[in-house]
Design an enzyme around this catalytic site. Sequence first.
Site, PDB file in Angstrom:
ATOM      1  N   ARG A  14       0.811  -1.222   0.000  1.00  0.00           N
ATOM      2  CA  ARG A  14       0.000   0.000   0.000  1.00  0.00           C
ATOM      3  C   ARG A  14       0.847   1.277   0.000  1.00  0.00           C
ATOM      4  NH1 ARG A  14      -4.121  -0.954   4.823  1.00  0.00           N
ATOM      5  NH2 ARG A  14      -2.635  -2.583   5.396  1.00  0.00           N
ATOM      6  N   THR A  79       2.881 -13.328  11.204  1.00  0.00           N
ATOM      7  CA  THR A  79       3.788 -12.942  12.293  1.00  0.00           C
ATOM      8  C   THR A  79       4.301 -14.152  13.064  1.00  0.00           C
ATOM      9  OG1 THR A  79       1.844 -12.584  13.692  1.00  0.00           O
ATOM     10  CG2 THR A  79       2.763 -10.666  12.561  1.00  0.00           C
TER      11      THR A  79
END
Length: 449
Positions: A14, A79
Amino acid sequence: MLAVAVLAAGKGTRMKSDLPKVLQPLAGATLVERVLASCKGLAPQRQILIVGHQADRVEQSLAHHPGLEFVLQQPQNGTGHAVQQVLEPLSDFEGDLLVLNGDVPLLRAETIANLLERHRSSGAAVTLLTARLADPTGYGRVFADDAAQVSAIVEHRDCSEAQRYNNLINAGIYCFNWRKLAEVLPQLRSDNDQGELYLTDTVAMLSPAMHLEVADADEINGINDRLQLSQCEAVIQERLRRHWMAEGVTFMDPASCTLSDGTRFGRDVVVEPQCHFRGDAVIGEGCRIGPGSLIDSSRIGDRVEIVYSVVRDAAVASDCAIGPFAQLRPGADLAEGCRVGNFVEIKKSSLAEGCKVNHLSYIGDAELGSGVNVGAGTITANYDGVNKHRTVIGAGSKTGANSVLVAPIVLGEGVTVGAGSTLTKNVPAGALALGRAKQLVKDNWQAPS
Protein backbone atom coordinates in the site's frame (compact mmCIF):
# COMPACT_ATOMS: atom_id res chain seq x y z
CA MET A 1 19.42 -12.06 29.10
CA LEU A 2 17.43 -10.27 26.42
CA ALA A 3 17.01 -10.89 22.70
CA VAL A 4 15.15 -8.55 20.35
CA ALA A 5 13.44 -9.70 17.18
CA VAL A 6 12.22 -7.06 14.73
CA LEU A 7 9.69 -8.11 12.10
CA ALA A 8 10.84 -6.45 8.87
CA ALA A 9 9.95 -8.85 6.07
CA GLY A 10 6.87 -7.19 4.60
CA LYS A 11 6.66 -5.58 1.18
CA GLY A 12 4.34 -2.72 2.11
CA THR A 13 2.21 -2.90 -1.05
CA ARG A 14 0.00 0.00 0.00
CA MET A 15 3.02 2.32 0.17
CA LYS A 16 3.23 2.04 -3.65
CA SER A 17 6.99 2.42 -3.47
CA ASP A 18 10.12 0.73 -4.79
CA LEU A 19 11.53 0.97 -1.25
CA PRO A 20 10.77 -1.78 1.27
CA LYS A 21 8.33 -0.41 3.80
CA VAL A 22 10.78 -0.54 6.71
CA LEU A 23 13.21 1.68 4.76
CA GLN A 24 10.73 4.50 4.29
CA PRO A 25 12.18 7.72 5.77
CA LEU A 26 10.65 9.37 8.81
CA ALA A 27 12.16 12.62 10.17
CA GLY A 28 15.59 11.77 8.80
CA ALA A 29 15.76 8.07 9.74
CA THR A 30 14.20 4.92 8.32
CA LEU A 31 11.33 3.22 10.11
CA VAL A 32 13.44 0.24 11.11
CA GLU A 33 16.30 2.44 12.35
CA ARG A 34 13.84 4.16 14.68
CA VAL A 35 12.63 0.80 16.00
CA LEU A 36 16.19 -0.38 16.65
CA ALA A 37 17.05 2.91 18.37
CA SER A 38 14.09 2.57 20.73
CA CYS A 39 15.54 -0.55 22.37
CA LYS A 40 19.22 0.43 22.29
CA GLY A 41 19.20 1.46 25.95
CA LEU A 42 18.23 -2.07 26.99
CA ALA A 43 21.60 -3.37 25.71
CA PRO A 44 20.16 -6.67 24.38
CA GLN A 45 22.54 -9.59 23.99
CA ARG A 46 21.01 -10.53 20.63
CA GLN A 47 19.35 -8.35 17.98
CA ILE A 48 17.70 -10.17 15.10
CA LEU A 49 16.06 -8.61 12.08
CA ILE A 50 13.62 -10.90 10.29
CA VAL A 51 13.80 -9.90 6.63
CA GLY A 52 12.04 -10.99 3.46
CA HIS A 53 11.09 -8.52 0.73
CA GLN A 54 14.28 -7.01 -0.77
CA ALA A 55 16.23 -8.60 2.06
CA ASP A 56 19.63 -7.66 0.58
CA ARG A 57 18.65 -4.02 0.36
CA VAL A 58 17.45 -3.96 3.95
CA GLU A 59 20.65 -5.64 5.16
CA GLN A 60 22.84 -3.20 3.23
CA SER A 61 21.03 -0.21 4.71
CA LEU A 62 21.77 -1.48 8.23
CA ALA A 63 25.36 -2.59 7.67
CA HIS A 64 26.54 0.13 10.07
CA HIS A 65 24.68 -1.47 12.99
CA PRO A 66 27.21 -3.74 14.78
CA GLY A 67 26.02 -7.09 16.04
CA LEU A 68 22.74 -7.08 14.10
CA GLU A 69 21.76 -10.56 12.89
CA PHE A 70 19.57 -11.18 9.85
CA VAL A 71 17.18 -14.09 9.42
CA LEU A 72 15.28 -14.68 6.17
CA GLN A 73 11.52 -15.34 6.20
CA GLN A 74 10.58 -16.83 2.86
CA PRO A 75 7.72 -16.92 2.08
CA GLN A 76 6.10 -14.38 4.39
CA ASN A 77 3.31 -16.34 6.07
CA GLY A 78 2.29 -14.24 9.06
CA THR A 79 3.79 -12.94 12.29
CA GLY A 80 3.89 -16.36 13.94
CA HIS A 81 5.76 -17.77 10.95
CA ALA A 82 8.20 -14.86 11.16
CA VAL A 83 9.09 -15.57 14.79
CA GLN A 84 9.39 -19.29 14.02
CA GLN A 85 12.44 -18.32 11.94
CA VAL A 86 14.40 -17.51 15.12
CA LEU A 87 13.88 -20.96 16.66
CA GLU A 88 17.20 -22.16 15.26
CA PRO A 89 19.29 -19.00 15.87
CA LEU A 90 18.05 -18.86 19.47
CA SER A 91 18.15 -22.60 20.11
CA ASP A 92 20.61 -22.16 22.98
CA PHE A 93 19.28 -18.85 24.25
CA GLU A 94 18.00 -18.47 27.80
CA GLY A 95 16.11 -15.30 28.64
CA ASP A 96 13.39 -13.05 27.30
CA LEU A 97 12.48 -12.27 23.70
CA LEU A 98 11.15 -8.82 22.85
CA VAL A 99 9.21 -8.80 19.57
CA LEU A 100 8.89 -5.45 17.78
CA ASN A 101 7.46 -4.45 14.42
CA GLY A 102 9.67 -2.69 11.92
CA ASP A 103 6.78 -0.46 10.83
CA VAL A 104 5.86 0.82 14.32
CA PRO A 105 8.40 3.63 14.76
CA LEU A 106 6.90 5.83 17.50
CA LEU A 107 7.47 3.62 20.53
CA ARG A 108 9.38 5.47 23.21
CA ALA A 109 12.37 3.79 24.80
CA GLU A 110 10.84 4.20 28.24
CA THR A 111 7.67 2.39 27.15
CA ILE A 112 9.68 -0.62 25.99
CA ALA A 113 11.69 -0.56 29.24
CA ASN A 114 8.45 -0.49 31.22
CA LEU A 115 7.11 -3.44 29.23
CA LEU A 116 10.23 -5.45 30.01
CA GLU A 117 10.10 -4.50 33.69
CA ARG A 118 6.41 -5.50 33.95
CA HIS A 119 7.16 -8.79 32.25
CA ARG A 120 10.01 -9.69 34.57
CA SER A 121 8.48 -8.48 37.81
CA SER A 122 5.22 -10.38 37.18
CA GLY A 123 6.90 -13.64 36.18
CA ALA A 124 4.69 -13.77 33.08
CA ALA A 125 5.18 -16.15 30.20
CA VAL A 126 4.14 -13.33 27.88
CA THR A 127 3.46 -9.63 28.37
CA LEU A 128 1.85 -7.65 25.57
CA LEU A 129 1.53 -3.94 25.00
CA THR A 130 -2.02 -2.60 24.81
CA ALA A 131 -3.70 0.73 24.20
CA ARG A 132 -7.16 2.25 24.45
CA LEU A 133 -8.51 3.72 21.23
CA ALA A 134 -11.53 5.94 20.75
CA ASP A 135 -12.33 3.86 17.69
CA PRO A 136 -10.93 0.31 18.05
CA THR A 137 -12.60 -0.98 14.87
CA GLY A 138 -10.48 -3.64 13.19
CA TYR A 139 -8.24 -4.32 16.20
CA GLY A 140 -8.15 -7.42 18.36
CA ARG A 141 -9.71 -6.74 21.79
CA VAL A 142 -7.79 -7.62 24.93
CA PHE A 143 -9.78 -8.87 27.93
CA ALA A 144 -7.97 -8.61 31.26
CA ASP A 145 -8.66 -8.26 34.97
CA ASP A 146 -7.72 -5.42 37.31
CA ALA A 147 -4.36 -7.08 37.98
CA ALA A 148 -3.54 -6.77 34.24
CA GLN A 149 -3.73 -10.54 33.68
CA VAL A 150 -5.02 -11.35 30.21
CA SER A 151 -7.84 -13.87 29.84
CA ALA A 152 -8.40 -13.61 26.08
CA ILE A 153 -7.67 -11.75 22.87
CA VAL A 154 -10.62 -11.72 20.46
CA GLU A 155 -10.23 -10.48 16.90
CA HIS A 156 -12.66 -7.76 15.86
CA ARG A 157 -14.50 -9.96 13.38
CA ASP A 158 -15.08 -12.58 16.09
CA CYS A 159 -16.27 -10.16 18.81
CA SER A 160 -19.87 -10.19 19.99
CA GLU A 161 -21.74 -6.90 19.98
CA ALA A 162 -21.02 -6.48 23.69
CA GLN A 163 -17.32 -7.33 23.31
CA ARG A 164 -16.88 -4.65 20.68
CA TYR A 165 -17.51 -1.98 23.32
CA ASN A 166 -14.18 -2.96 24.85
CA ASN A 167 -11.66 -0.43 23.49
CA LEU A 168 -8.51 -2.06 24.90
CA ILE A 169 -6.61 -3.34 21.88
CA ASN A 170 -3.55 -5.47 21.20
CA ALA A 171 -0.66 -3.33 19.93
CA GLY A 172 1.27 -6.31 18.53
CA ILE A 173 4.32 -5.71 20.72
CA TYR A 174 5.31 -8.63 22.95
CA CYS A 175 7.81 -9.74 25.56
CA PHE A 176 8.07 -13.53 25.93
CA ASN A 177 9.82 -15.99 28.15
CA TRP A 178 11.76 -17.46 25.26
CA ARG A 179 11.83 -21.07 26.44
CA LYS A 180 8.06 -21.13 26.95
CA LEU A 181 7.43 -19.47 23.59
CA ALA A 182 9.77 -21.90 21.80
CA GLU A 183 7.66 -24.80 23.11
CA VAL A 184 4.40 -23.50 21.61
CA LEU A 185 5.59 -21.87 18.36
CA PRO A 186 5.56 -25.18 16.43
CA GLN A 187 1.91 -25.66 17.46
CA LEU A 188 0.60 -22.66 15.52
CA ARG A 189 -2.02 -23.41 12.87
CA SER A 190 -3.08 -21.48 9.78
CA ASP A 191 -6.81 -22.25 9.98
CA ASN A 192 -7.92 -18.62 9.68
CA ASP A 193 -9.20 -16.24 7.01
CA GLN A 194 -5.71 -15.33 5.83
CA GLY A 195 -4.26 -18.81 6.01
CA GLU A 196 -1.33 -17.44 8.04
CA LEU A 197 0.38 -18.23 11.32
CA TYR A 198 -0.40 -15.54 13.90
CA LEU A 199 1.88 -14.76 16.82
CA THR A 200 -1.21 -13.55 18.69
CA ASP A 201 -2.39 -17.17 18.95
CA THR A 202 0.52 -17.98 21.28
CA VAL A 203 -0.96 -15.77 24.01
CA ALA A 204 -3.77 -18.27 24.61
CA MET A 205 -1.16 -21.04 24.90
CA LEU A 206 0.97 -19.27 27.52
CA SER A 207 0.21 -18.63 31.17
CA PRO A 208 0.30 -16.28 32.89
CA ALA A 209 -0.25 -13.64 30.20
CA MET A 210 -0.02 -9.99 31.29
CA HIS A 211 -0.46 -6.67 29.56
CA LEU A 212 0.86 -3.13 29.92
CA GLU A 213 -1.37 -0.30 28.74
CA VAL A 214 0.52 2.50 27.01
CA ALA A 215 -0.48 6.00 28.09
CA ASP A 216 -0.09 7.60 24.65
CA ALA A 217 -1.86 5.58 21.96
CA ASP A 218 0.14 7.40 19.24
CA GLU A 219 3.12 5.26 20.24
CA ILE A 220 1.64 2.12 18.74
CA ASN A 221 0.71 3.65 15.39
CA GLY A 222 1.76 1.38 12.55
CA ILE A 223 2.50 2.48 9.00
CA ASN A 224 0.91 0.82 6.00
CA ASP A 225 0.44 3.72 3.57
CA ARG A 226 1.56 7.27 2.83
CA LEU A 227 -1.21 8.81 4.90
CA GLN A 228 -0.14 6.92 8.02
CA LEU A 229 3.49 7.83 7.26
CA SER A 230 2.57 11.52 7.22
CA GLN A 231 0.59 11.14 10.45
CA CYS A 232 3.59 9.57 12.20
CA GLU A 233 5.84 12.31 10.81
CA ALA A 234 3.54 14.89 12.40
CA VAL A 235 3.75 13.13 15.78
CA ILE A 236 7.56 13.00 15.69
CA GLN A 237 7.84 16.63 14.61
CA GLU A 238 5.58 17.72 17.44
CA ARG A 239 7.69 15.74 19.94
CA LEU A 240 10.91 17.29 18.66
CA ARG A 241 9.60 20.87 18.70
CA ARG A 242 8.16 20.48 22.17
CA HIS A 243 11.47 19.11 23.43
CA TRP A 244 13.51 22.01 22.07
CA MET A 245 11.03 24.66 23.19
CA ALA A 246 11.39 23.20 26.69
CA GLU A 247 15.18 23.63 26.27
CA GLY A 248 14.94 27.35 25.51
CA VAL A 249 14.34 27.57 21.74
CA THR A 250 11.67 29.90 20.34
CA PHE A 251 9.64 28.70 17.34
CA MET A 252 7.57 31.61 16.02
CA ASP A 253 5.36 29.27 13.98
CA PRO A 254 6.15 25.74 15.19
CA ALA A 255 3.86 23.89 12.79
CA SER A 256 5.66 25.34 9.74
CA CYS A 257 9.10 24.04 10.79
CA THR A 258 10.55 20.52 10.64
CA LEU A 259 13.50 18.93 12.46
CA SER A 260 15.55 15.75 12.40
CA ASP A 261 16.53 13.71 15.44
CA GLY A 262 20.10 14.89 14.92
CA THR A 263 19.23 18.58 15.22
CA ARG A 264 20.77 20.31 18.25
CA PHE A 265 20.11 23.86 19.46
CA GLY A 266 21.79 26.14 21.97
CA ARG A 267 19.75 28.42 24.20
CA ASP A 268 17.95 31.54 23.04
CA VAL A 269 17.75 30.46 19.42
CA VAL A 270 14.86 32.02 17.50
CA VAL A 271 13.47 29.99 14.62
CA GLU A 272 11.22 31.95 12.30
CA PRO A 273 8.51 30.38 10.09
CA GLN A 274 9.23 27.88 7.32
CA CYS A 275 12.64 26.72 8.52
CA HIS A 276 13.82 23.14 8.17
CA PHE A 277 16.67 21.24 9.83
CA ARG A 278 18.09 18.01 8.41
CA GLY A 279 20.75 15.51 9.43
CA ASP A 280 23.11 16.48 12.23
CA ALA A 281 22.39 20.20 12.21
CA VAL A 282 23.95 21.92 15.23
CA ILE A 283 22.87 25.49 16.00
CA GLY A 284 24.76 27.57 18.58
CA GLU A 285 23.34 29.92 21.19
CA GLY A 286 21.57 33.16 20.37
CA CYS A 287 21.12 32.43 16.65
CA ARG A 288 18.25 33.66 14.53
CA ILE A 289 17.30 31.27 11.75
CA GLY A 290 14.90 32.24 9.00
CA PRO A 291 12.42 32.81 7.78
CA GLY A 292 12.56 30.32 4.96
CA SER A 293 15.90 28.63 5.60
CA LEU A 294 17.21 25.05 5.30
CA ILE A 295 20.10 23.86 7.48
CA ASP A 296 21.36 20.38 6.58
CA SER A 297 24.14 18.56 8.45
CA SER A 298 25.97 21.80 9.29
CA ARG A 299 27.54 23.38 12.36
CA ILE A 300 26.44 26.92 13.13
CA GLY A 301 28.24 28.97 15.81
CA ASP A 302 26.75 31.44 18.29
CA ARG A 303 24.82 34.62 17.36
CA VAL A 304 24.57 33.72 13.67
CA GLU A 305 21.74 35.09 11.54
CA ILE A 306 20.57 33.12 8.51
CA VAL A 307 17.74 34.48 6.35
CA TYR A 308 16.09 32.79 3.34
CA SER A 309 19.17 30.65 2.72
CA VAL A 310 20.36 27.06 2.28
CA VAL A 311 23.29 25.68 4.27
CA ARG A 312 24.43 22.09 3.56
CA ASP A 313 27.42 20.26 5.04
CA ALA A 314 29.02 23.56 5.95
CA ALA A 315 30.58 25.20 9.01
CA VAL A 316 29.70 28.74 10.06
CA ALA A 317 31.53 30.27 13.03
CA SER A 318 30.05 32.76 15.49
CA ASP A 319 28.76 36.25 14.62
CA CYS A 320 28.27 35.58 10.92
CA ALA A 321 25.36 36.78 8.79
CA ILE A 322 24.06 34.68 5.90
CA GLY A 323 21.50 35.76 3.30
CA PRO A 324 19.05 36.56 2.12
CA PHE A 325 19.09 34.03 -0.72
CA ALA A 326 22.57 32.64 -0.14
CA GLN A 327 23.68 29.04 -0.59
CA LEU A 328 26.52 27.45 1.37
CA ARG A 329 27.35 24.14 -0.28
CA PRO A 330 29.40 21.23 1.11
CA GLY A 331 32.84 22.26 2.29
CA ALA A 332 32.03 25.91 2.90
CA ASP A 333 33.87 26.96 6.07
CA LEU A 334 33.32 30.47 7.42
CA ALA A 335 35.36 31.92 10.29
CA GLU A 336 33.97 34.44 12.76
CA GLY A 337 32.31 37.63 11.61
CA CYS A 338 31.87 36.80 7.94
CA ARG A 339 29.06 38.27 5.83
CA VAL A 340 27.54 36.36 2.92
CA GLY A 341 24.71 38.18 1.17
CA ASN A 342 22.21 38.18 -1.67
CA PHE A 343 22.50 35.41 -4.26
CA VAL A 344 25.97 34.30 -3.20
CA GLU A 345 27.06 30.67 -3.59
CA ILE A 346 30.06 29.28 -1.70
CA LYS A 347 31.39 25.76 -2.29
CA LYS A 348 34.38 23.96 -0.77
CA SER A 349 35.98 27.22 0.30
CA SER A 350 37.36 28.68 3.50
CA LEU A 351 36.76 32.30 4.48
CA ALA A 352 38.92 33.73 7.27
CA GLU A 353 37.68 36.22 9.88
CA GLY A 354 35.70 39.21 8.70
CA CYS A 355 35.36 38.31 5.01
CA LYS A 356 32.50 39.91 3.10
CA VAL A 357 30.87 38.42 0.02
CA ASN A 358 27.74 40.48 -0.18
CA HIS A 359 26.26 40.28 -3.68
CA LEU A 360 25.81 38.01 -6.68
CA SER A 361 29.05 36.04 -6.40
CA TYR A 362 30.34 32.48 -6.75
CA ILE A 363 33.25 31.37 -4.58
CA GLY A 364 34.31 27.80 -5.30
CA ASP A 365 37.47 25.87 -4.35
CA ALA A 366 38.92 29.01 -2.81
CA GLU A 367 40.80 30.23 0.24
CA LEU A 368 40.15 33.81 1.40
CA GLY A 369 42.33 35.51 3.99
CA SER A 370 41.00 37.68 6.78
CA GLY A 371 39.13 40.85 5.86
CA VAL A 372 38.77 40.09 2.16
CA ASN A 373 36.00 42.11 0.51
CA VAL A 374 34.54 40.44 -2.56
CA GLY A 375 32.80 42.88 -4.90
CA ALA A 376 29.41 42.28 -6.47
CA GLY A 377 29.41 39.71 -9.26
CA THR A 378 32.88 38.31 -8.55
CA ILE A 379 33.39 34.78 -9.88
CA THR A 380 36.12 32.28 -9.12
CA ALA A 381 36.33 30.34 -12.39
CA ASN A 382 37.44 27.06 -10.83
CA TYR A 383 36.70 24.57 -13.62
CA ASP A 384 38.63 24.26 -16.87
CA GLY A 385 36.30 21.68 -18.37
CA VAL A 386 38.27 18.74 -16.97
CA ASN A 387 39.63 19.60 -13.51
CA LYS A 388 38.85 21.91 -10.61
CA HIS A 389 41.51 24.44 -9.51
CA ARG A 390 41.97 26.60 -6.41
CA THR A 391 41.90 30.35 -5.95
CA VAL A 392 43.82 31.96 -3.07
CA ILE A 393 43.11 35.56 -2.05
CA GLY A 394 45.37 37.12 0.56
CA ALA A 395 44.21 39.00 3.66
CA GLY A 396 42.86 42.50 3.16
CA SER A 397 42.40 42.16 -0.59
CA LYS A 398 39.32 43.38 -2.42
CA THR A 399 37.83 42.68 -5.79
CA GLY A 400 35.85 45.14 -7.87
CA ALA A 401 32.41 44.43 -9.29
CA ASN A 402 32.16 41.80 -12.04
CA SER A 403 35.66 40.42 -11.58
CA VAL A 404 36.58 36.94 -12.80
CA LEU A 405 39.50 35.10 -11.19
CA VAL A 406 40.53 32.22 -13.46
CA ALA A 407 42.01 29.45 -11.31
CA PRO A 408 44.60 28.34 -10.50
CA ILE A 409 45.50 31.81 -9.28
CA VAL A 410 46.99 33.43 -6.18
CA LEU A 411 46.37 37.04 -5.12
CA GLY A 412 48.73 38.28 -2.43
CA GLU A 413 47.73 40.31 0.62
CA GLY A 414 46.30 43.79 0.14
CA VAL A 415 45.59 43.33 -3.57
CA THR A 416 43.00 45.51 -5.31
CA VAL A 417 41.27 44.11 -8.39
CA GLY A 418 39.71 46.71 -10.66
CA ALA A 419 36.05 46.35 -11.56
CA GLY A 420 35.31 44.29 -14.66
CA SER A 421 38.70 42.56 -14.66
CA THR A 422 39.41 39.02 -15.79
CA LEU A 423 42.64 37.80 -14.20
CA THR A 424 44.55 34.70 -15.27
CA LYS A 425 47.93 35.29 -13.58
CA ASN A 426 49.09 35.58 -9.98
CA VAL A 427 49.17 39.06 -8.43
CA PRO A 428 51.82 40.11 -5.85
CA ALA A 429 50.92 41.63 -2.49
CA GLY A 430 49.90 45.28 -2.45
CA ALA A 431 49.33 45.51 -6.21
CA LEU A 432 46.48 46.90 -8.28
CA ALA A 433 45.39 44.41 -10.94
CA LEU A 434 43.42 45.36 -14.06
CA GLY A 435 42.44 43.05 -16.88
CA ARG A 436 39.93 44.89 -19.07
CA ALA A 437 39.57 45.30 -22.79
CA LYS A 438 40.19 48.86 -23.97
CA GLN A 439 36.96 50.87 -24.15
CA LEU A 440 35.99 51.85 -27.66
CA VAL A 441 33.46 54.62 -28.39
CA LYS A 442 32.21 55.42 -31.90
CA ASP A 443 30.44 58.78 -32.10
CA ASN A 444 27.28 59.15 -34.12
CA TRP A 445 27.08 55.45 -34.83
CA GLN A 446 24.10 54.15 -36.77
CA ALA A 447 22.85 50.60 -36.39
CA PRO A 448 22.72 48.64 -39.66
CA SER A 449 19.25 48.68 -41.21
